[in-house]
Design an enzyme around this catalytic site. Structure first.
Site, PDB file in Angstrom:
ATOM      1  N   LYS A   1      -4.077 -48.275 -10.109  1.00  0.00           N
ATOM      2  CA  LYS A   1      -4.015 -46.938 -10.717  1.00  0.00           C
ATOM      3  C   LYS A   1      -5.178 -46.600 -11.648  1.00  0.00           C
ATOM      4  CE  LYS A   1      -0.390 -45.245  -8.839  1.00  0.00           C
ATOM      5  NZ  LYS A   1      -0.987 -45.127  -7.500  1.00  0.00           N
TER       6      LYS A   1
ATOM      7  N   TYR B   1       0.293 -57.635  -0.395  1.00  0.00           N
ATOM      8  CA  TYR B   1       0.688 -58.068  -1.737  1.00  0.00           C
ATOM      9  C   TYR B   1       1.660 -59.221  -1.532  1.00  0.00           C
ATOM     10  CZ  TYR B   1      -1.294 -53.787  -3.802  1.00  0.00           C
ATOM     11  OH  TYR B   1      -2.141 -52.790  -4.232  1.00  0.00           O
TER      12      TYR B   1
ATOM     13  N   HIS C   1      -5.374 -45.832   4.819  1.00  0.00           N
ATOM     14  CA  HIS C   1      -4.269 -46.762   5.068  1.00  0.00           C
ATOM     15  C   HIS C   1      -2.947 -46.023   4.923  1.00  0.00           C
ATOM     16  CE1 HIS C   1      -6.294 -50.943   4.392  1.00  0.00           C
ATOM     17  NE2 HIS C   1      -7.004 -50.158   5.172  1.00  0.00           N
TER      18      HIS C   1
ATOM     19  N   PRO D   1      -4.036 -54.189 -12.683  1.00  0.00           N
ATOM     20  CA  PRO D   1      -4.518 -53.633 -11.417  1.00  0.00           C
ATOM     21  C   PRO D   1      -3.515 -53.683 -10.256  1.00  0.00           C
ATOM     22  CG  PRO D   1      -5.561 -55.746 -11.859  1.00  0.00           C
ATOM     23  CD  PRO D   1      -4.759 -55.410 -13.066  1.00  0.00           C
TER      24      PRO D   1
ATOM     25  N   TYR E   1       2.747 -45.258  -5.292  1.00  0.00           N
ATOM     26  CA  TYR E   1       1.527 -45.920  -4.821  1.00  0.00           C
ATOM     27  C   TYR E   1       0.512 -44.906  -4.300  1.00  0.00           C
ATOM     28  CZ  TYR E   1      -1.355 -49.696  -2.997  1.00  0.00           C
ATOM     29  OH  TYR E   1      -2.395 -50.566  -2.776  1.00  0.00           O
TER      30      TYR E   1
HETATM   31  C1  PHB Z   1      -9.008 -53.844  -4.540  1.00  0.00           C
HETATM   32  O1  PHB Z   1      -9.254 -53.651  -3.341  1.00  0.00           O
HETATM   33  O2  PHB Z   1      -9.903 -54.178  -5.323  1.00  0.00           O
HETATM   34  C2  PHB Z   1      -7.624 -53.674  -5.046  1.00  0.00           C
HETATM   35  C3  PHB Z   1      -6.640 -53.249  -4.178  1.00  0.00           C
HETATM   36  C4  PHB Z   1      -5.353 -53.087  -4.634  1.00  0.00           C
HETATM   37  C5  PHB Z   1      -5.046 -53.356  -5.948  1.00  0.00           C
HETATM   38  C6  PHB Z   1      -6.036 -53.779  -6.824  1.00  0.00           C
HETATM   39  C7  PHB Z   1      -7.323 -53.944  -6.368  1.00  0.00           C
HETATM   40  O3  PHB Z   1      -3.762 -53.219  -6.368  1.00  0.00           O
END
Ligand code: PHB
Ligand code: APR
Length: 386
Positions: A293, A197, A72, A289, A381
Site C-alpha cells: 500500500k 503470499y 494481475h 509492505p 488489495y
Molecule cells: C514487490 O513486488 O516488491 C511487492 C509485491 C507485493 C508486496 C510487497 C512488495 O506486498
C-alpha cells in the site's frame, strides 16, 4: 527564488504532486537530497492499485506502464501444503492490480517533469523549512532561499518536514513488528503467473516479479538481520523451503542482482498539516509492505492535495486545504488496518504461541473459503475507490 508550491523530496509523492500541479497551471520546485541515478535505481515495491494506474494514465504518464506493466487478476495464498487463489475478476469485477516497479514510476515522472521544463533539484543538501505557521513560508538550502505559498513535505519517513512541526502539534501512532523483510531481485523467469503470499512455520515468503525475466522475492527474517548473513545459496535454500510446499511447484533460481533488508513498521502522524506545510506519502505514514500500500497511499494523498491546492490558487479558498488531513486519513487508516491484518495473517510470530498459530490458520481457511471474507481481502488489495 519564488514558486507557488515548494516540494521537499522527489519520491513518487513529490514527483507526482509536481506533475499534477503543472497540469493545473500551478508552479512548483522539487528539492531532493539524493542524485537522480539514486532515486531512479532505488528498488521498492511494485504493486499498483487500479486507482493508481488510472491516476497515472489520466495524468499522461502511464504510457510505458500500460506497455510494460503486468496486469494481475488475482493473488495466491499458500499455506498448509495447498494453494488458494483469491480471484479478483470474480470478487471485485473490473478491478485489478498492475505489477510495475516503483522506480519505473519514478523514472517516468522525472522524464515527464523534465520534458515539461519542470524544476527538480537533485543532490540538494541542508534543506530547512521556515515560517510554516505563517502565509509566507520558505525553504532554504545551500545558501539559497525559495519563497513559497505552500510547502509540501514529501520527503519520506526520515525527512526534515515532519520534524519541522512542533512535537506537541502532532499525535503519533505506531507499531513495530518483531521481524523484517529481506528482499531480493533476481534475473530469473518468475516461477508463477501471479504473486504468491506464503505462510510457513519457518516464516513468511513472497514471490513477486518485475517482468517475464526478473523475479522479486521477500523472506521474513529477524529484525537485526544483516545482508552479509545471507549469501545467495542460503536465500535460495530458504525460499525453496518456504515456497516448494505444494505438489508440482519448483522454484527456478538465478543470479541475484539486488539485496536489501526492510524494517516492518506501522506509523501515522496526525494531522497531516501544520500551517502552510502539508505532509504526503511516507512523510506522514508508513505501512508494512505486506499489503503493498505504500506507493498507492502516496498517490492518493497527492490527488487530494492537488484538488485542494487548485481550489486555493483559483480563488483563495482554503476549505479543501483545511480538510486535507481529515480526507486523507480515512484512506490511510483503512490501509493501516489492511496492512497490519495481512501482516498478522501471514507472518510467524512467537513460535511458542500455539494458540496464535491456530487462530492464524483458521482465519486463512476462512479467507480462502468464504466469499465474503475473500472479498474483504480483494477489495482492499486492489484498492478502495477514491
Ligand atoms: C514487490 O513486488 O516488491 C511487492 C509485491 C507485493 C508486496 C510487497 C512488495 O506486498
Ligand atoms: N531533503 C530533501 N529530500 C529528502 C530529504 C531531505 N532532508 N530527506 C529525504 N528526502 C527525499 C528522499 O531521498 C526520497 O527521494 O525524499 C524522498 C522521499 O521519497 P520516498 O521515500 O519514496 O517517499 P514517498 O514519495 O512518500 O513515496 C512513498 O515510497 O518508501 C516508499 O514504499 C514506500 O511506496 C512508498 C513510497
Amino acid at each position: 527564488m519564488r514558486t507557488q508550491v515548494g516540494i521537499v523530496g522527489a519520491g513518487p509523492a513529490g514527483l507526482l504532486l509536481s506533475h499534477l500541479l503543472h497540469l493545473r497551471g500551478i508552479s512548483s520546485v522539487v528539492l531532493e537530497a539524493r542524485s537522480r541515478e539514486y532515486v531512479e535505481r532505488r528498488v521498492r515495491a511494485g504493486v499498483l492499485e487500479q486507482g493508481t494506474v488510472d491516476t497515472l494514465v489520466e495524468a499522461g504518464v502511464g504510457e510505458r506502464m500500460l506497455r510494460e506493466g503486468l496486469p494481475h487478476h488475482g493473488i495466491e495464498l499458500r499455506y498448509g501444503g495447498a494453494r488458494h487463489r483469491i480471484p479478483f475478476e470474480e470478487l471485485v469485477p473490473g478491478r485489478a492490480i498492475t505489477v510495475y516497479g516503483q522506480q519505473e514510476v519514478v523514472k517516468d515522472l522525472i522524464a515527464a517533469r523534465l520534458e515539461a521544463g519542470g524544476d527538480i533539484r537533485f543532490e540538494v543538501l541542508d534543506v530547512a523549512l521556515h515560517d510554516i505557521d505563517t502565509d509566507k513560508p520558505y525553504l532554504t538550502f545551500q545558501g539559497e532561499r525559495l519563497d513559497c505559498d505552500v510547502i509540501a513535505g514529501c520527503d519520506g519517513f526520515h525527512g526534515v518536514s515532519r520534524p519541522s512541526i512542533p512535537r506537541d502539534a502532532l499525535t503519533v501512532y505506531e507499531r513495530e513488528y518483531p521481524f523484517a523483510w529481506l528482499g531480493i531481485l533476481a534475473r530469473v523467469r518468475p516461477s508463477t503467473e501471479e504473486l504468491i503470499y506464503a505462510r510457513n512455520d519457518r516464516g513468511f515468503a513472497l514471490h513477486s516479479m518485475r517482468s517475464p525475466t526478473i523475479s522479486r522475492f521477500y523472506l521474513q527474517v529477524p529484525p537485526d538481520t544483516r545482508e552479509e548473513d545471507w549469501p545467495d545459496e542460503r536465500i535460495w535454500a530458504e525460499l525453496k523451503a518456504r515456497l516448494e510446499t505444494v505438489p508440482g511447484f519448483t522454484l527456478e533460481t538465478g543470479e541475484i542482482v539486488e539485496k536489501g533488508v526492510t524494517p516492518m513498521r506501522s506509523f501515522v502522524a496526525e494531522p497531516m498539516q501544520y500551517g502552510r506545510l502539508f505532509l504526503a506519502g511516507d512523510a506522514a505514514h508508513i505501512v508494512p509492505p505486506t499489503g503493498a500500500k505504500g506507493l498507492n497511499l502516496a498517490v492518493a494523498d497527492v490527488r487530494v492535495l492537488t484538488e485542494a491546492l487548485a481550489r486555493f490558487f483559483a480563488d483563495g479558498s482554503a476549505d479543501l486545504l483545511d480538510r486535507y488531513s481529515e480526507h486523507c486519513l480515512k484512506r490511510v487508516w483503512r490501509a493501516q488496518h489492511f496492512s497490519w491484518w495481512m501482516t498478522t495473517l501471514l507472518h510467524t510470530f512467537d513460535s511458542d504461541d500455539a494458540y496464535g498459530r491456530r487462530l492464524q490458520l483458521s482465519y486463512l481457511d476462512y479467507v480462502t473459503s468464504s466469499k465474503a471474507a475473500a472479498t474483504t481481502l480483494a477489495e482492499n488489495y486492489v484498492g478502495m475507490p477514491f
